[in-house]
Scaffold this motif. Structure first.
Motif, PDB file in Angstrom:
ATOM      1  N   ASP A 170      50.745  10.864   6.537  1.00 60.76           N
ATOM      2  CA  ASP A 170      49.140  10.614   7.262  1.00 60.76           C
ATOM      3  C   ASP A 170      48.315   9.728   6.108  1.00 60.76           C
ATOM      4  O   ASP A 170      47.722  10.644   5.827  1.00 60.76           O
ATOM      5  N   ALA A 171      48.630   7.827   5.851  1.00 64.44           N
ATOM      6  CA  ALA A 171      48.475   8.067   5.146  1.00 64.44           C
ATOM      7  C   ALA A 171      46.365   7.726   4.920  1.00 64.44           C
ATOM      8  O   ALA A 171      46.012   7.822   4.270  1.00 64.44           O
ATOM      9  N   HIS A 172      45.953   7.940   6.225  1.00 61.82           N
ATOM     10  CA  HIS A 172      44.461   7.110   6.529  1.00 61.82           C
ATOM     11  C   HIS A 172      44.053   9.386   5.477  1.00 61.82           C
ATOM     12  O   HIS A 172      43.129   9.306   5.252  1.00 61.82           O
ATOM     13  N   ALA A 173      44.485   9.709   6.311  1.00 61.82           N
ATOM     14  CA  ALA A 173      43.878  11.171   5.944  1.00 61.82           C
ATOM     15  C   ALA A 173      44.228  11.757   4.435  1.00 61.82           C
ATOM     16  O   ALA A 173      43.246  12.088   3.817  1.00 61.82           O
ATOM     17  N   ALA A 174      45.409  11.378   4.213  1.00 57.29           N
ATOM     18  CA  ALA A 174      45.391  11.363   2.289  1.00 57.29           C
ATOM     19  C   ALA A 174      44.114  10.674   2.211  1.00 57.29           C
ATOM     20  O   ALA A 174      44.134  11.063   0.924  1.00 57.29           O
TER      21      ALA A 174
ATOM     22  N   ASP B  59      40.968  -0.988  -1.312  1.00 57.39           N
ATOM     23  CA  ASP B  59      40.817  -1.042   0.163  1.00 57.39           C
ATOM     24  C   ASP B  59      41.917  -0.582   0.550  1.00 57.39           C
ATOM     25  O   ASP B  59      43.729  -0.937   0.760  1.00 57.39           O
ATOM     26  N   GLY B  60      41.599  -0.514   2.601  1.00 57.62           N
ATOM     27  CA  GLY B  60      42.759   0.132   3.132  1.00 57.62           C
ATOM     28  C   GLY B  60      42.583   0.920   3.325  1.00 57.62           C
ATOM     29  O   GLY B  60      41.582   1.968   3.177  1.00 57.62           O
ATOM     30  N   PRO B  61      43.379   2.108   4.463  1.00 60.69           N
ATOM     31  CA  PRO B  61      44.561   2.187   3.988  1.00 60.69           C
ATOM     32  C   PRO B  61      45.040   0.853   4.693  1.00 60.69           C
ATOM     33  O   PRO B  61      44.246   0.899   5.879  1.00 60.69           O
ATOM     34  N   THR B  62      46.133   0.053   4.723  1.00 60.05           N
ATOM     35  CA  THR B  62      46.689  -0.641   5.756  1.00 60.05           C
ATOM     36  C   THR B  62      48.253  -0.451   6.357  1.00 60.05           C
ATOM     37  O   THR B  62      48.470  -0.332   6.222  1.00 60.05           O
ATOM     38  N   LEU B  63      48.038  -1.227   7.313  1.00 60.76           N
ATOM     39  CA  LEU B  63      49.261  -1.165   7.923  1.00 60.76           C
ATOM     40  C   LEU B  63      50.280  -2.282   8.380  1.00 60.76           C
ATOM     41  O   LEU B  63      49.052  -3.457   8.438  1.00 60.76           O
ATOM     42  N   ILE B  64      50.895  -2.050   8.552  1.00 60.80           N
ATOM     43  CA  ILE B  64      51.689  -3.811   8.549  1.00 60.80           C
ATOM     44  C   ILE B  64      52.931  -3.669   9.832  1.00 60.80           C
ATOM     45  O   ILE B  64      53.028  -2.948  10.145  1.00 60.80           O
ATOM     46  N   GLU B  65      51.707  -4.606  10.475  1.00 62.26           N
ATOM     47  CA  GLU B  65      52.454  -4.938  12.089  1.00 62.26           C
ATOM     48  C   GLU B  65      53.454  -5.182  12.485  1.00 62.26           C
ATOM     49  O   GLU B  65      53.765  -5.284  13.286  1.00 62.26           O
ATOM     50  N   THR B  66      53.810  -6.592  11.895  1.00 60.71           N
ATOM     51  CA  THR B  66      55.102  -7.746  11.732  1.00 60.71           C
ATOM     52  C   THR B  66      55.996  -7.239  10.430  1.00 60.71           C
ATOM     53  O   THR B  66      55.722  -6.952   9.533  1.00 60.71           O
ATOM     54  N   GLY B  67      57.187  -7.676  10.464  1.00 58.28           N
ATOM     55  CA  GLY B  67      58.385  -8.244   9.668  1.00 58.28           C
ATOM     56  C   GLY B  67      58.575  -6.509   9.328  1.00 58.28           C
ATOM     57  O   GLY B  67      59.495  -5.498  10.533  1.00 58.28           O
ATOM     58  N   PRO B  68      59.959  -6.696   8.559  1.00 54.83           N
ATOM     59  CA  PRO B  68      60.425  -5.999   8.138  1.00 54.83           C
ATOM     60  C   PRO B  68      59.908  -4.849   7.658  1.00 54.83           C
ATOM     61  O   PRO B  68      61.033  -3.774   7.318  1.00 54.83           O
ATOM     62  N   LEU B  69      58.641  -4.749   7.191  1.00 53.55           N
ATOM     63  CA  LEU B  69      58.136  -3.698   7.221  1.00 53.55           C
ATOM     64  C   LEU B  69      57.238  -3.452   8.336  1.00 53.55           C
ATOM     65  O   LEU B  69      55.643  -1.982   8.025  1.00 53.55           O
ATOM     66  N   ALA B  70      57.256  -3.057   8.949  1.00 53.93           N
ATOM     67  CA  ALA B  70      56.295  -2.907  10.506  1.00 53.93           C
ATOM     68  C   ALA B  70      56.821  -1.228  10.356  1.00 53.93           C
ATOM     69  O   ALA B  70      57.716  -0.510  10.060  1.00 53.93           O
ATOM     70  N   GLY B  71      54.594  -0.733  10.428  1.00 57.71           N
ATOM     71  CA  GLY B  71      54.749   0.184  10.643  1.00 57.71           C
ATOM     72  C   GLY B  71      54.329   1.418   9.907  1.00 57.71           C
ATOM     73  O   GLY B  71      54.499   2.268   9.828  1.00 57.71           O
TER      74      GLY B  71
ATOM     75  N   SER C 152      53.211   6.053   4.567  1.00 54.15           N
ATOM     76  CA  SER C 152      53.444   6.234   5.393  1.00 54.15           C
ATOM     77  C   SER C 152      54.166   5.555   6.501  1.00 54.15           C
ATOM     78  O   SER C 152      53.668   4.174   6.945  1.00 54.15           O
ATOM     79  N   SER C 153      54.994   6.513   7.471  1.00 54.08           N
ATOM     80  CA  SER C 153      56.096   5.663   8.106  1.00 54.08           C
ATOM     81  C   SER C 153      56.766   6.572   8.724  1.00 54.08           C
ATOM     82  O   SER C 153      56.449   7.680   9.007  1.00 54.08           O
TER      83      SER C 153
END
Length: 161
Positions: free
Chosen positions: A103-107, A120-132, A150-151
């Motif tokens: 959990d990147a947010h908790a860490a 800044d962040g954590p940042t969620l990648i929502e699209t593309g090959p790194l989605a999630g 985290s993923s």
């Protein structure tokens, strides 16, 4: 030749005790071995390690992370450029180490609470090959860039079906 993967990741820090405290307290790294000072002549240092001949290894400490990854952390002495700041990611030779976490947010919250310099962040990648994938960069006390990731899948560069 067949490369099987990484054996360890080595990097140099200005103070080995500070780095060890940071990596053990915040990342659960375990010290598994250290060399102590190495009495190697300057010619060897130049020819084998590519450092100035007056440079000496004060200590090299090996730390193991929970997944078995080994970090070889060096403290050198005698290098006139020793106290130069670490390279930025945008500079040739710049790099970062990415630590996988559930959990990147908790860490990130835990690191912020410990006073770590978080970007800044954590940042969620929502699209593309790194989605999630969720990520955030931060800096160690000596200025080196690290990342938390985290993923729900291991980063294998193959998009899910």
């Amino acid at each position: 030749m067949s490369i099987q993967g990484l054996d360890h990741i080595g990097f140099t820090v200005p103070d080995l005790e500070t780095a060890t405290a940071f990596l053990t307290a915040l990342f659960g790294a375990e010290v598994v071995m250290e060399t102590g000072p190495l009495d190697i002549d300057g010619g060897f240092m130049s020819r084998h390690l590519g450092v100035p001949p007056e440079t000496r290894i004060r200590n090299a400490r090996f730390l193991r992370l929970a997944d078995g990854t080994v970090l070889e952390v060096f403290e050198y002495g005698g290098d006139p450029g020793r106290d130069d700041p670490p390279k930025r990611n945008s500079q040739p030779g710049g790099f970062h180490l990415a630590f996988r976490t559930q959990d990147a947010h908790a860490a990130a919250a835990r690191l912020r609470a410990a006073g770590v310099d978080m970007l800044d962040g954590p940042t969620l990648i929502e699209t593309g090959p790194l989605a999630g994938l969720t990520w955030i960069y931060f800096r160690a006390p000596w200025g080196q860039t690290f990342e938390l990731v985290s993923s729900d899948r291991r980063l294998d560069y193959n998009p899910p079906d």
